[in-house]
Design an enzyme around this catalytic site. Structure first.
Site, PDB file in Angstrom:
ATOM      1  N   GLY A   1       0.778  -1.192   0.241  1.00 45.79           N
ATOM      2  CA  GLY A   1      -0.179   0.084   0.030  1.00 45.79           C
ATOM      3  C   GLY A   1       0.902   1.325   0.186  1.00 45.79           C
TER       4      GLY A   1
ATOM      5  CG  HIS B   1      -0.497 -15.000  -7.503  1.00 47.42           C
ATOM      6  ND1 HIS B   1       0.491 -14.707  -8.354  1.00 47.42           N
ATOM      7  CD2 HIS B   1      -0.444 -14.353  -6.268  1.00 47.42           C
ATOM      8  CE1 HIS B   1       1.577 -13.990  -7.440  1.00 47.42           C
ATOM      9  NE2 HIS B   1       0.889 -13.900  -6.348  1.00 47.42           N
TER      10      HIS B   1
ATOM     11  NE  ARG C   1      -4.173 -24.211   0.495  1.00 51.09           N
ATOM     12  CZ  ARG C   1      -4.758 -24.781  -0.584  1.00 51.09           C
ATOM     13  NH1 ARG C   1      -4.196 -24.325  -1.802  1.00 51.09           N
ATOM     14  NH2 ARG C   1      -5.472 -25.696  -0.776  1.00 51.09           N
TER      15      ARG C   1
ATOM     16  CG  ASN D   1      -1.252 -13.585  -2.242  1.00 60.49           C
ATOM     17  OD1 ASN D   1      -1.905 -14.099  -3.420  1.00 60.49           O
ATOM     18  ND2 ASN D   1       0.013 -13.247  -2.216  1.00 60.49           N
TER      19      ASN D   1
ATOM     20  CB  ILE E   1      -2.870  -6.810  -4.459  1.00 61.29           C
ATOM     21  CG1 ILE E   1      -2.806  -5.697  -5.391  1.00 61.29           C
ATOM     22  CG2 ILE E   1      -1.408  -7.517  -4.400  1.00 61.29           C
ATOM     23  CD1 ILE E   1      -1.725  -4.747  -5.357  1.00 61.29           C
TER      24      ILE E   1
ATOM     25  CG  ASN F   1      -5.678 -12.816   4.357  1.00 60.42           C
ATOM     26  OD1 ASN F   1      -5.406 -12.215   5.343  1.00 60.42           O
ATOM     27  ND2 ASN F   1      -4.575 -13.109   3.627  1.00 60.42           N
TER      28      ASN F   1
ATOM     29  CG  ASP G   1      -3.551  -0.524   7.691  1.00 58.66           C
ATOM     30  OD1 ASP G   1      -2.764  -0.969   6.690  1.00 58.66           O
ATOM     31  OD2 ASP G   1      -3.514  -1.066   8.687  1.00 58.66           O
TER      32      ASP G   1
ATOM     33  NE  ARG H   1       1.107 -21.294   5.170  1.00 58.65           N
ATOM     34  CZ  ARG H   1       0.782 -22.077   4.482  1.00 58.65           C
ATOM     35  NH1 ARG H   1       0.218 -21.600   3.056  1.00 58.65           N
ATOM     36  NH2 ARG H   1       1.080 -23.307   4.440  1.00 58.65           N
TER      37      ARG H   1
END
Ligand code: APR
Length: 307
Positions: free
Chosen positions: A15, A176, A89, A121, A119, A96, A34, A83
Site C-alpha cells: 500500500g 497465482h 493455508r 493473497n 492484491i 484474509n 488501514d 501467513r
C-alpha cells in the site's frame, strides 16, 4: 475534469509503495486506509514531504475510517495478514476472507462506482470473494497477479539472454501459485519463439523459478513478501483503466466460458480500458498448456471451496 481519487485499502508494504508510485506518476489524490492506528497517517505525512522534493502537487491522506474512501474512482486492496508460522493455508484463507469481506462492505457503501484491483493473497479466491461481496459488475473487479508473474518471468528470461527486458514478451496465466502457467508458445523475443533461443530443459528451469519467485523473495526478506514489483504491476493496471489504454494484460478475471471456465476467477489475458475488463482474449494453448491450465483452475477451485 476533477482530480481522480485512488483509495488504497491496506497501507502496509505494498500500500505504501503504491501511494509513492501513484504520487510520482501523478495519477490523482491518494487515500491510504488501514486498521492500524496512526500508520496510514504517518505514511501519508512522510509521503506528503516527497511532493516538494520532486515539485509534484500530489495529495496523500491517511485514515482509519473507511468512509474517507468516498467517491473513489479506483480501490486497490492489499489488506490482509501474511501467513505466520503454524498457520495452515486454510487458516490464512479464512482470516484474509474475513478481512476482504469487511473491506468489501466499505467499498460497496462508499465507492460503488470504483474499479477494484485486489492484491491480497490467496489472490484468485480473494478476488472472487470481493466480487461476490460487493456485488459489482465482474468487469469492475479484477486481481493483480499475472502482470507480476509475467514480469518475473520476463526478468529471468532477459537475464538469461542478456537482452533488454523490452525485447522479451511472455504471458503467465492460471492461478497465482505454484500451478501458474508460463505459456511457452506465446513467449518470444520480438516475435522470435523463445524455444529458438533457449533449450527446453533450461526453459523448464526458468519457468519453475518464475513459479516460485514469490517464495524466493520471502525466503530472502524473512519478514515479509515482495512489495515493489506487486505495487508497480498494479499501477500498470490502474493506468490502463484511467487512461483507457486498452492494454492487453494477464490478470485475474471472471471467465464466462472462456478457456472452458465458467463463473470462476483465474488469470487470463484481458483488455483493460475505461469500462474495466473490456474483453477476455482467448488464445490457443498447446495440449500441454491446456492441461497445466486445467490443473491450475482446479487448484484455485480447491481454495475457493474453503470459503
Ligand atoms: N482493514 C484494513 N486493513 C487491514 C485489515 C482490515 N481489516 N486487516 C489487516 N489490514 C492491514 C494491515 O494492518 C497491514 O498494514 O493490511 C496491511 C497489509 O500490509 P502488509 O502486512 O505490509 O502486507 P503487504 O506486503 O502490503 O501485502 C499485502 O498482498 O501480495 C499480497 O500476500 C500479500 O496478502 C498480502 C497482501
Amino acid at each position: 475534469m476533477g482530480r481522480r481519487k485512488i483509495a488504497l485499502i491496506g497501507a502496509g508494504q505494498i500500500g505504501g509503495t503504491l501511494a509513492l508510485l501513484a504520487g510520482l506518476r501523478k495519477l490523482g489524490d491518494v487515500v491510504l486506509y488501514d486498521i492500524a492506528e496512526g500508520m496510514p497517517q504517518g505514511k501519508a505525512l512522510d509521503l506528503s514531504h516527497v511532493a516538494p522534493v520532486f515539485g509534484l502537487d500530489f495529495s496523500v491522506t491517511g485514515t482509519n475510517d473507511i468512509a474517507d474512501i468516498a467517491g473513489a474512482d479506483i480501490c486497490v486492496v492489499t489488506s490482509g495478514v501474511p501467513r505466520k508460522p503454524g498457520m495452515s493455508r486454510d487458516d490464512l484463507v479464512k482470516t484474509n476472507a474475513d478481512i476482504v469481506r469487511s473491506v468489501a462492505a466499505g467499498i460497496r457503501e462508499h465507492a460503488p462506482g470504483s474499479f477494484v484491483i485486489v492484491i491480497t493473497n490467496p489472490l484468485d479466491a480473494m478476488v472472487y470473494l470481493m466480487q461476490k461481496e460487493t456485488g459489482f459488475d465482474p468487469k469492475k473487479v479484477v486481481g493483480m497477479a499475472g502482470v507480476l508473474d509475467t514480469a518475473r518471468h520476463e526478468a529471468f528470461l532477459a537475464a538469461e539472454l542478456e537482452l533488454s527486458v523490452n525485447s522479451v514478451s511472455a504471458f503467465v496465466l492460471g492461478g497465482h501459485g505454484d500451478t501458474m502457467v508460463p505459456v511457452r508458445s506465446y513467449t518470444t523475443t520480438n516475435g522470435i519463439p523463445i524455444t529458438k533461443k533457449i533449450s527446453d530443459e533450461r526453459l523448464t528451469e526458468i519457468e519453475n523459478r518464475t513459479r516460485k519467485a514469490g517464495g524466493e523473495v520471502v525466503s530472502l526478506l524473512k519478514t515479509g513478501s515482495a512489495f515493489y514489483s506487486p505495487a508497480a504491476s498494479a499501477i500498470q493496471m490502474v493506468e490502463s483503466y484511467i487512461y483507457d489504454e486498452r492494454r492487453l494484460l494477464p490478470a485475474c478475471a471472471q471467465c464466462n466460458g472462456e478457456f472452458g471456465v465458467d463463473g470462476m476467477y483465474v488469470g487470463v489475458p484481458v483488455i483493460i480500458g475505461k469500462a474495466g475488463v473490456e474483453e477476455i482474449v482467448e488464445i490457443d494453448l498447446t495440449d500441454d498448456e491446456k492441461s497445466q491450465f486445467q490443473k491450475s483452475v482446479e487448484a484455485v477451485q480447491s481454495v475457493v471451496d474453503i470459503l
